[in-house]
Write an enzyme that holds these catalytic residues in place. Structure first.
Site, PDB file in Angstrom:
ATOM      1  N   ASP A  69     -19.084   2.828  15.017  1.00  0.00           N
ATOM      2  CA  ASP A  69     -19.363   4.249  15.269  1.00  0.00           C
ATOM      3  C   ASP A  69     -18.070   5.048  15.127  1.00  0.00           C
ATOM      4  O   ASP A  69     -16.988   4.561  15.484  1.00  0.00           O
ATOM      5  CB  ASP A  69     -19.892   4.452  16.695  1.00  0.00           C
ATOM      6  CG  ASP A  69     -21.239   3.802  16.914  1.00  0.00           C
ATOM      7  OD1 ASP A  69     -21.972   3.614  15.928  1.00  0.00           O
ATOM      8  OD2 ASP A  69     -21.542   3.475  18.082  1.00  0.00           O
TER       9      ASP A  69
ATOM     10  N   TYR B  73      -6.371   5.125  -0.521  1.00  0.00           N
ATOM     11  CA  TYR B  73      -7.793   4.788  -0.388  1.00  0.00           C
ATOM     12  C   TYR B  73      -8.093   4.158   0.965  1.00  0.00           C
ATOM     13  O   TYR B  73      -9.255   4.051   1.372  1.00  0.00           O
ATOM     14  CB  TYR B  73      -8.241   3.879  -1.533  1.00  0.00           C
ATOM     15  CG  TYR B  73      -7.896   2.417  -1.351  1.00  0.00           C
ATOM     16  CD1 TYR B  73      -8.830   1.513  -0.845  1.00  0.00           C
ATOM     17  CD2 TYR B  73      -6.636   1.921  -1.685  1.00  0.00           C
ATOM     18  CE1 TYR B  73      -8.521   0.176  -0.680  1.00  0.00           C
ATOM     19  CE2 TYR B  73      -6.321   0.586  -1.526  1.00  0.00           C
ATOM     20  CZ  TYR B  73      -7.261  -0.277  -1.027  1.00  0.00           C
ATOM     21  OH  TYR B  73      -6.953  -1.603  -0.859  1.00  0.00           O
TER      22      TYR B  73
ATOM     23  N   TRP C 212       0.826  -1.209   0.000  1.00  0.00           N
ATOM     24  CA  TRP C 212       0.000   0.000   0.000  1.00  0.00           C
ATOM     25  C   TRP C 212       0.862   1.261   0.000  1.00  0.00           C
ATOM     26  O   TRP C 212       0.418   2.322   0.428  1.00  0.00           O
ATOM     27  CB  TRP C 212      -0.930  -0.007   1.212  1.00  0.00           C
ATOM     28  CG  TRP C 212      -2.120  -0.892   1.037  1.00  0.00           C
ATOM     29  CD1 TRP C 212      -3.358  -0.516   0.616  1.00  0.00           C
ATOM     30  CD2 TRP C 212      -2.196  -2.304   1.268  1.00  0.00           C
ATOM     31  NE1 TRP C 212      -4.203  -1.592   0.563  1.00  0.00           N
ATOM     32  CE2 TRP C 212      -3.517  -2.715   0.960  1.00  0.00           C
ATOM     33  CE3 TRP C 212      -1.291  -3.264   1.693  1.00  0.00           C
ATOM     34  CZ2 TRP C 212      -3.948  -4.030   1.069  1.00  0.00           C
ATOM     35  CZ3 TRP C 212      -1.706  -4.583   1.800  1.00  0.00           C
ATOM     36  CH2 TRP C 212      -3.015  -4.952   1.500  1.00  0.00           C
TER      37      TRP C 212
ATOM     38  N   ASN D  79     -20.501  -1.532  10.746  1.00  0.00           N
ATOM     39  CA  ASN D  79     -21.358  -0.959  11.785  1.00  0.00           C
ATOM     40  C   ASN D  79     -20.652  -0.059  12.785  1.00  0.00           C
ATOM     41  O   ASN D  79     -21.283   0.450  13.710  1.00  0.00           O
ATOM     42  CB  ASN D  79     -22.034  -2.082  12.582  1.00  0.00           C
ATOM     43  CG  ASN D  79     -23.170  -2.735  11.827  1.00  0.00           C
ATOM     44  OD1 ASN D  79     -24.136  -2.075  11.468  1.00  0.00           O
ATOM     45  ND2 ASN D  79     -23.044  -4.025  11.568  1.00  0.00           N
TER      46      ASN D  79
ATOM     47  N   CYS E 220      -6.637  -4.430  -2.061  1.00  0.00           N
ATOM     48  CA  CYS E 220      -7.834  -5.211  -1.721  1.00  0.00           C
ATOM     49  C   CYS E 220      -8.599  -5.723  -2.936  1.00  0.00           C
ATOM     50  O   CYS E 220      -9.067  -6.860  -2.938  1.00  0.00           O
ATOM     51  CB  CYS E 220      -8.752  -4.413  -0.790  1.00  0.00           C
ATOM     52  SG  CYS E 220      -9.664  -3.062  -1.568  1.00  0.00           S
TER      53      CYS E 220
ATOM     54  N   ASP F 277     -12.688 -12.864   3.116  1.00  0.00           N
ATOM     55  CA  ASP F 277     -11.765 -11.783   2.772  1.00  0.00           C
ATOM     56  C   ASP F 277     -10.336 -12.307   2.818  1.00  0.00           C
ATOM     57  O   ASP F 277      -9.901 -12.849   3.831  1.00  0.00           O
ATOM     58  CB  ASP F 277     -11.938 -10.619   3.759  1.00  0.00           C
ATOM     59  CG  ASP F 277     -11.291  -9.329   3.277  1.00  0.00           C
ATOM     60  OD1 ASP F 277     -10.526  -9.374   2.293  1.00  0.00           O
ATOM     61  OD2 ASP F 277     -11.542  -8.274   3.888  1.00  0.00           O
TER      62      ASP F 277
ATOM     63  N   HIS G  62     -13.589  -0.837   0.636  1.00  0.00           N
ATOM     64  CA  HIS G  62     -12.829  -2.079   0.815  1.00  0.00           C
ATOM     65  C   HIS G  62     -13.568  -3.182   0.076  1.00  0.00           C
ATOM     66  O   HIS G  62     -14.787  -3.323   0.192  1.00  0.00           O
ATOM     67  CB  HIS G  62     -12.689  -2.432   2.292  1.00  0.00           C
ATOM     68  CG  HIS G  62     -11.969  -3.727   2.524  1.00  0.00           C
ATOM     69  ND1 HIS G  62     -10.793  -4.051   1.883  1.00  0.00           N
ATOM     70  CD2 HIS G  62     -12.267  -4.806   3.311  1.00  0.00           C
ATOM     71  CE1 HIS G  62     -10.391  -5.241   2.269  1.00  0.00           C
ATOM     72  NE2 HIS G  62     -11.266  -5.726   3.129  1.00  0.00           N
TER      73      HIS G  62
END
Length: 724
Positions: free
Chosen positions: A441, A559, A282, A439, A317, A399, A376
């Site tokens: 926060d 990204y 990356w 999900n 990815c 994944d 992703h």
């Protein structure tokens, strides 16, 4: 005197028999052509030659079997079948069969075939008991017998060797080893008893048989897509996928188990800890391999790995997801690629993505450990989950991008999508991690000089903003966010979050005061090389004017949300009248950002404002748009007829493009071809024409990608209908 050293077998005292972990052709240790029965008496005289039954020819009936098994597209000289479905074999003997004749077919896989492990399968055609596969005589015409063989729904997946064995009275006489009668057995999405059974025919055609696809990138507001050549039917790809299992030393006996197969595949597609297929990178330095953005598809990657045994450089990815998709579809497993926009990488697994700011409102890049990926890509596979309670089968998230370890290897899944949506995060495998990706926060906190963090804002609907996959039969995206989670704040969502809390994945419970102040950032999509206009709008819902000290920070980012280069730091003070909105407009000329991009095209803006008793923050991601390549096709669109592909491009920028690599590829039409350009000057044009001969009929796509040292991923695509 020299005494040769014995080969050390460190498993000798552990296993009664050797465990086969290789499906490679040529390394097998098969049985002798004549295998005497241990309890048979020695014959006093030879059997008359004219009475002895012998095999003259074995025909794998490819013209019949391939269409029925939907495997005609595989570019291999051997038969490919799907388990749990009958295939035909014609055996020609030296004379017609009589009632007393007894023969069997034997299918062997691996280097130590064993009936107890399912790697040696005996199929009989009379009342004598055979192995788990069933056989029947379909037809008998003179000396030729047509046999029907049906592998079990749990049969091992891989390359089997085929023998015909005849009972000779004192033993079994087998046909000699013949590689042309080898056959590949795959998973079968068309069979109800197979663990990968997919009921919908259109979905089977898309998720098993389609060898070209698209993956979505960009941001949730401006979605881009890239074509990807899966190429699961190309020459050498099926063998490459089997080689991956061998490289993992996966026991042959486990290769019929869909969960184990997917787990091993997810670990082996990355090279993080097991010398797998792809090396993740990356950075902006790809000098020791190919840039992740330069690949047109999976084929070259898999072939290179299988030929060299060395991990291929480099991947990110979408490359991991694309290669994994090819691996899965090649083996008959229904699979699709998924893009999660605003994907959380929660470093400590607490369902909180912590973004930390300094007292002046600028991001604290040193102490912020969590990251938010613009997008992703991962995969989903469709399968039964016999290891989970009823109702958790169907699509499973998997994944192969190396992020976190699972049972000691960098991999993720399979995690039930139903389980993720309902908050059953303790179910195998890695549901907790996937749950947090969609999900989490965002907790905005200020860090004072003493290191104390004070949260001032919680955003619950930014992560997992949109989850896309390719639609059936077209390149349009399908929003499947509702498959992963309920609407934020709904009763069902609250129930899911409460259930996740019960299993230790607690959300932030900070009690923050109601804000009367809010802020948003807007920026119109622009082409690379144009000025960027950023507008910051503060909305004051109180009855008194509010003065805000604000900071706008701009960065060039990967990204993955990680800063590549700092772009701008703009401090300003603004007074917003009561119950009104006021804007601050910031212009960023092109010459301020172009030299900072290198190969990145993503600008990231964060505004943080502090009033007397309130703090606000907003985030904006802007993808700079780039031109496309023009790809045109000419010639007669017919199988094995010569056609031509032409790529043209004019450099529209005021800077030269350097060290450019231009590649073209299309599944079933063209193997990857590459052309290099040292420099493409401003306003200069290039043109490259290549011939090709399509090998398969139907709708075919060619993909062209140009990668330069200072600008990545200029793409073009062309489609054509090839007639037989």
């Amino acid at each position: 005197m020299f005494v040769p050293k014995k080969k050390f077998n460190h498993q000798k005292g552990r296993y009664a028999e050797k465990v086969s972990t290789s499906n490679r052709v040529g390394l097998e240790e098969d049985f002798p052509e004549f295998d005497a029965f241990t309890d048979a008496p020695t014959a006093r005289a030879p059997t008359p030659a004219d009475a002895t039954l012998s095999v003259q020819k074995v025909d794998m009936c490819q013209q019949i079997n391939k269409p029925q098994h939907r495997t005609g597209a595989y570019t291999t000289p051997n038969l490919v079948v799907r388990r749990c479905q009958e295939f035909r074999v014609k055996v020609t003997f030296n004379r017609p069969l009589v009632q007393s004749d007894d023969f069997q077919l034997e299918f062997l896989i691996g280097d130590y075939p064993s009936p107890s492990r399912g790697s040696m399968v005996v199929v009989t055609f009379n009342s004598r008991v055979g192995g788990p596969w069933t056989g029947r005589i379909v037809d008998s015409q003179g000396v030729t017998v047509t046999l029907g063989i049906t592998p079990t729904a749990g049969a091992i997946v891989g390359r089997f060797r085929t023998y015909v064995a005849i009972v000779m009275g004192t033993g079994m006489q087998r046909t000699p080893r013949n590689a042309t009668t080898d056959l590949y057995v795959l998973f079968n999405a068309w069979c109800r008893d197979d663990d990968v059974f997919l009921p919908n025919e259109r979905e089977r055609n898309e998720y098993v048989l389609n060898d070209h696809g698209v993956m979505y990138q960009g941001s949730s507001e401006y979605v881009n897509f890239k074509d990807w050549v899966y190429g699961q039917f190309e020459r050498g790809i099926l063998d490459a996928c089997i080689y991956i299992l061998d490289a993992a030393k996966m026991p042959i006996g486990d290769r019929g188990d869909i969960i184990k197969m997917v787990r091993v595949g997810a670990a082996m597609i990355n090279s993080q800890d097991d010398n797998g297929v792809c090396v993740g990178n990356w950075s902006n330095d790809y000098s020791m391999g190919r840039s992740p953005t330069s690949w047109t598809g999976s084929v070259q990657i898999l072939l290179q790995y299988a030929q060299s045994g060395v991990p291929v450089s480099f991947a990110q990815c979408w490359v991991f997801a694309g290669v994994f998709n090819t691996f899965l579809r090649a083996l008959g497993i229904p699979a699709r690629t998924i893009t999660n926009f605003n994907s959380a990488h929660d470093s400590n697994g607490n369902l909180k993505t912590d973004l930390i700011f300094l007292p002046d409102g600028s991001p604290d890049t040193v102490n912020t450990r969590d990251s938010i990926w613009n997008y992703h890509c991962w995969n989903e596979v469709f399968m039964r989950r016999y290891d989970l309670p009823s109702g958790f089968g169907g699509w499973q998230a998997v994944d192969s991008t190396p992020q976190e370890t699972s049972d000691g290897y960098y991999r993720c899944g399979p995690a039930s999508i139903v389980g993720i949506k309902e908050g059953w995060i303790y179910h195998s495998y890695d549901a907790r991690f996937v749950f947090s990706e969609v999900n989490s926060d965002i907790i905005f906190s200020k860090r004072d000089r003493y290191g104390t963090l004070t949260p001032y804002r919680v955003e619950r609907d930014y992560i997992g903003k949109a989850i896309y996959t390719k639609s059936l039969g077209s390149n349009s995206p399908v929003n499947i966010t509702q498959k992963y989670k309920y609407p934020i704040g709904s009763a069902e969502d609250n129930r899911t979050m409460a259930r996740a809390d019960e299993y230790g994945l607690q959300r932030d419970q900070s009690e923050l005061p109601e804000n009367t102040l809010s802020v948003i950032i807007t920026a119109s999509q622009v082409n690379l090389g144009q000025d960027v206009i950023v507008q910051v709008d503060f909305n004051n819902q109180s009855n008194i004017p509010t003065t805000i000290k604000a900071n706008l920070t701009g960065s060039v980012i990967f990204y993955t949300g990680i800063r590549a280069n700092h772009l701008k730091n703009h401090n300003f003070t603004i007074t917003v009248p009561a119950n009104q909105r006021k804007s601050e407009i910031v212009k960023i000329p092109a010459d301020e950002y172009i030299h900072l991009l290198v190969t990145q095209r993503c600008l990231h803006f964060v505004v943080s404002g502090q009033a007397e008793d309130e703090a606000v923050t907003a985030i904006k991601v802007l993808m700079l748009q780039i031109p496309t390549l023009t790809l045109t096709l000419s010639g007669l669109p017919k199988v094995k007829q010569e056609m031509f592909a032409k790529v043209t491009f004019t450099n529209p920028f005021n800077f030269a493009l350097k060290a450019c690599s231009l590649s073209m590829e299309g599944a079933g039409v063209m193997h990857e071809k590459t052309h290099f350009y040292r420099v493409i000057e401003p306003q200069a044009s290039i043109s490259w024409k290549e011939s090709f001969n399509p090998q398969r009929a139907g709708k075919r796509c060619l993909v062209a990608v140009m990668d330069c040292s200072n600008l990545c991923e200029l793409r073009g695509v062309a489609s054509v209908d090839i007639t037989p």
